[in-house]
Design a protein around this motif. Structure first.
Motif, short mmCIF file in Angstrom:
data_model
loop_
_atom_site.label_atom_id
_atom_site.label_comp_id
_atom_site.label_asym_id
_atom_site.label_seq_id
_atom_site.Cartn_x
_atom_site.Cartn_y
_atom_site.Cartn_z
N SER A 107 -0.37 -10.53 1.33
CA SER A 107 -0.19 -11.90 2.90
C SER A 107 -0.75 -13.30 1.56
N ALA A 108 0.09 -14.37 2.76
CA ALA A 108 0.30 -15.96 2.67
C ALA A 108 -1.08 -16.42 1.61
N ASN A 109 -2.37 -16.13 3.50
CA ASN A 109 -4.09 -16.24 2.10
C ASN A 109 -4.15 -15.10 1.49
N ARG A 110 -3.63 -14.50 1.08
CA ARG A 110 -3.83 -12.80 -0.39
C ARG A 110 -4.69 -11.85 0.28
N LYS A 111 -5.17 -12.22 1.63
CA LYS A 111 -6.26 -11.18 1.86
C LYS A 111 -5.26 -9.49 2.42
N LYS A 112 -4.48 -9.75 2.64
CA LYS A 112 -3.84 -8.56 3.14
C LYS A 112 -2.66 -7.92 1.95
N ALA A 113 -2.77 -6.53 1.98
CA ALA A 113 -1.31 -6.13 1.13
C ALA A 113 -1.04 -4.97 1.26
N TRP A 114 0.57 -4.57 0.98
CA TRP A 114 1.03 -3.48 1.56
C TRP A 114 1.48 -2.82 0.06
N ARG A 115 1.49 -1.74 0.61
CA ARG A 115 2.36 -1.15 -0.43
C ARG A 115 4.06 -1.02 -0.59
N LEU A 116 5.33 -0.94 -1.54
CA LEU A 116 6.37 -1.45 -1.13
C LEU A 116 6.84 -0.32 -2.34
N ASP A 117 7.51 0.34 -1.73
CA ASP A 117 8.51 1.53 -2.50
C ASP A 117 10.18 0.80 -2.45
N ASN A 118 11.00 0.77 -4.08
CA ASN A 118 11.78 0.45 -3.55
C ASN A 118 12.78 -0.65 -2.44
N GLY A 119 11.61 -1.36 -2.54
CA GLY A 119 12.44 -2.44 -1.74
C GLY A 119 12.00 -2.62 -0.05
N LYS A 120 10.61 -1.96 0.07
CA LYS A 120 10.42 -1.23 1.67
C LYS A 120 9.20 -1.06 2.06
N ILE A 121 8.92 -1.57 2.23
CA ILE A 121 7.34 -1.44 2.73
C ILE A 121 6.66 -0.13 3.79
N LYS A 122 5.54 -0.07 2.57
CA LYS A 122 5.84 1.75 3.60
C LYS A 122 4.14 1.87 3.55
N GLY A 123 3.51 0.73 4.04
CA GLY A 123 2.00 0.68 4.83
C GLY A 123 1.40 -0.22 4.34
N ARG A 124 0.07 -0.24 4.76
CA ARG A 124 -1.04 -1.71 4.34
C ARG A 124 -1.49 -0.49 3.86
N ILE A 125 -2.72 -1.26 2.38
CA ILE A 125 -2.92 -0.65 1.65
C ILE A 125 -4.43 -2.15 0.87
N SER A 126 -5.02 -0.95 0.37
CA SER A 126 -6.67 -2.07 -0.38
C SER A 126 -6.03 -3.65 -1.66
N LEU A 127 -6.74 -4.18 -1.28
CA LEU A 127 -6.46 -4.98 -1.99
C LEU A 127 -6.89 -5.05 -3.46
N GLN A 128 -7.51 -3.93 -3.84
CA GLN A 128 -8.27 -2.94 -5.20
C GLN A 128 -7.05 -2.73 -5.95
N VAL A 129 -6.24 -1.09 -4.38
CA VAL A 129 -4.69 -0.40 -4.83
C VAL A 129 -3.56 -1.52 -5.21
N ALA A 130 -3.47 -2.34 -4.72
CA ALA A 130 -2.26 -3.09 -4.79
C ALA A 130 -2.11 -4.28 -6.52
N SER A 131 -3.92 -4.31 -6.64
CA SER A 131 -4.51 -4.95 -7.84
C SER A 131 -3.55 -4.04 -9.12
N GLU A 132 -4.05 -2.12 -8.79
CA GLU A 132 -4.03 -1.33 -9.31
C GLU A 132 -2.21 -1.34 -9.43
N ILE A 133 -2.02 -1.24 -9.02
CA ILE A 133 -0.04 -1.54 -9.02
C ILE A 133 0.78 -2.40 -9.61
N ALA A 134 0.48 -3.60 -9.38
CA ALA A 134 0.44 -5.03 -10.51
C ALA A 134 0.42 -4.53 -11.36
N GLN A 135 -0.81 -4.45 -11.67
CA GLN A 135 -1.04 -3.79 -13.60
C GLN A 135 -0.07 -2.62 -14.49
N ARG A 136 0.42 -2.25 -13.12
CA ARG A 136 1.34 -0.25 -13.62
C ARG A 136 2.71 -1.72 -14.24
#
Length: 238
Positions: free
Chosen positions: A203-232
Motif C-alpha cells: 500500500s502507499a503507506n507500506r502497512k499492507k501487502a498483497w500477493r500477486l500471481d502473474n499480475g493478478k491480486i491473490k489476497g492479503r499477506i503479511s509484510l513478512q511474506v511480502a518481503s520474502e516474495i520480494a527477495q525471491r
C-alpha cells in the motif's frame, strides 16, 4: 516497450563513400593542415573547409549533400572525428562527438518522430548511460546497449507511473519495481515485458501487502511474506 530503430545513417554512410581512395601515402599520419580553405564538389556533394597535405578533409569544415543533409564540424583524415553536428534534411540532427565517421562519445540526437536522446554513443549506436525523452511524454534514464535500453534504468510514464529495474534489448527483464500514481508499489520479475510468477504489492503507506500471481491480486499477506516474495524475485525465483 521496444524502441523503434529511428536512426537514419544515409548521410553517415555517404561520408565514407565520398572519401578519396586510399594510397600508400595515406597510411601515414598527415602533418598539420597546410592546404587552403576551399570548396570542393564531388558526387553531387559540396565541401567547404580545410584539407591535409594528402587532399583529405582535415580540420574544421562543412560537408553538404545534394539531398540537404549537412555535417559541420571536425574532420580527421577525410572522416568526421571530434565534435560536429549532422543535420538531416527532415529536420532531425545529431550534435556531439564523432570517431571514424560514427557517432561516438557524448551527444544529443533529435529524431524525426520527436524523441530526443542525450547520452553516450559507441560506434554509431546508443550505448552506456543516456536519457531519452519520448514524444508521447514518457522518459527513460539508465543504461543502453546496441541502441536499446539494456541494463538498469528507470522508465517514467506520462500517466505518472514509474518502472525501476532491469532491461534487456528494449524490454523489461528481471526484477523490477513498478510504482502506481497513488503510491502503491509492486515488486515483480519480468520476462520480455511480461510479469511472471509471484510478486507482491504494498500500500502507499507500506502497512499492507498483497500477493500477486502473474499480475493478478491473490489476497492479503503479511509484510513478512511480502518481503520474502520480494527477495525471491531479486534472487531470480518466484
Amino acid at each position: 516497450m521496444n524502441i523503434d530503430n529511428d536512426e537514419d545513417n544515409s548521410a553517415i554512410i555517404a561520408l565514407a563513400a565520398t572519401v578519396e581512395p586510399s594510397t600508400e601515402a595515406n597510411l601515414l599520419v598527415p602533418t598539420a593542415t597546410t592546404a587552403p580553405v576551399q570548396a570542393h564538389n564531388r558526387m553531387d556533394n559540396s565541401y567547404s573547409g580545410n584539407f591535409n597535405n594528402y587532399g583529405e578533409r582535415h580540420g574544421e569544415g562543412m560537408l553538404t549533400w545534394k539531398n540537404g543533409d549537412k555535417y559541420t564540424g571536425s574532420f580527421w583524415n577525410g572522416l568526421p572525428e571530434g565534435e560536429g553536428t549532422l543535420t538531416f534534411s527532415d529536420g532531425s540532427e545529431y550534435v556531439g562527438s564523432w570517431k571514424d565517421n560514427k557517432m561516438h562519445g557524448k551527444g544529443t540526437r533529435r529524431f524525426p518522430n520527436g524523441n530526443v536522446y542525450t547520452g553516450s554513443y559507441q560506434e554509431g549506436k546508443r550505448s552506456g548511460d543516456g536519457r531519452c525523452y519520448y514524444a508521447n511524454g514518457d522518459m527513460y534514464t539508465g543504461e543502453w546497449g546496441n541502441d536499446q535500453m539494456n541494463g538498469f534504468g528507470r522508465y517514467y510514464y506520462s500517466n505518472g507511473q514509474c518502472f525501476e529495474g532491469f532491461f534487456l534489448e528494449g524490454s523489461r527483464n528481471g526484477m523490477g519495481k513498478y510504482q502506481l500514481t497513488d503510491g502503491r508499489v509492486d515488486i515483480y520479475r519480468y520476462k520480455n515485458d511480461n510479469r511472471v510468477g509471484q510478486g507482491a504489492r504494498w500500500s502507499a503507506n507500506r502497512k499492507k501487502a498483497w500477493r500477486l500471481d502473474n499480475g493478478k491480486i491473490k489476497g492479503r499477506i503479511s509484510l513478512q511474506v511480502a518481503s520474502e516474495i520480494a527477495q525471491r524475485c531479486q534472487q531470480g525465483a518466484s
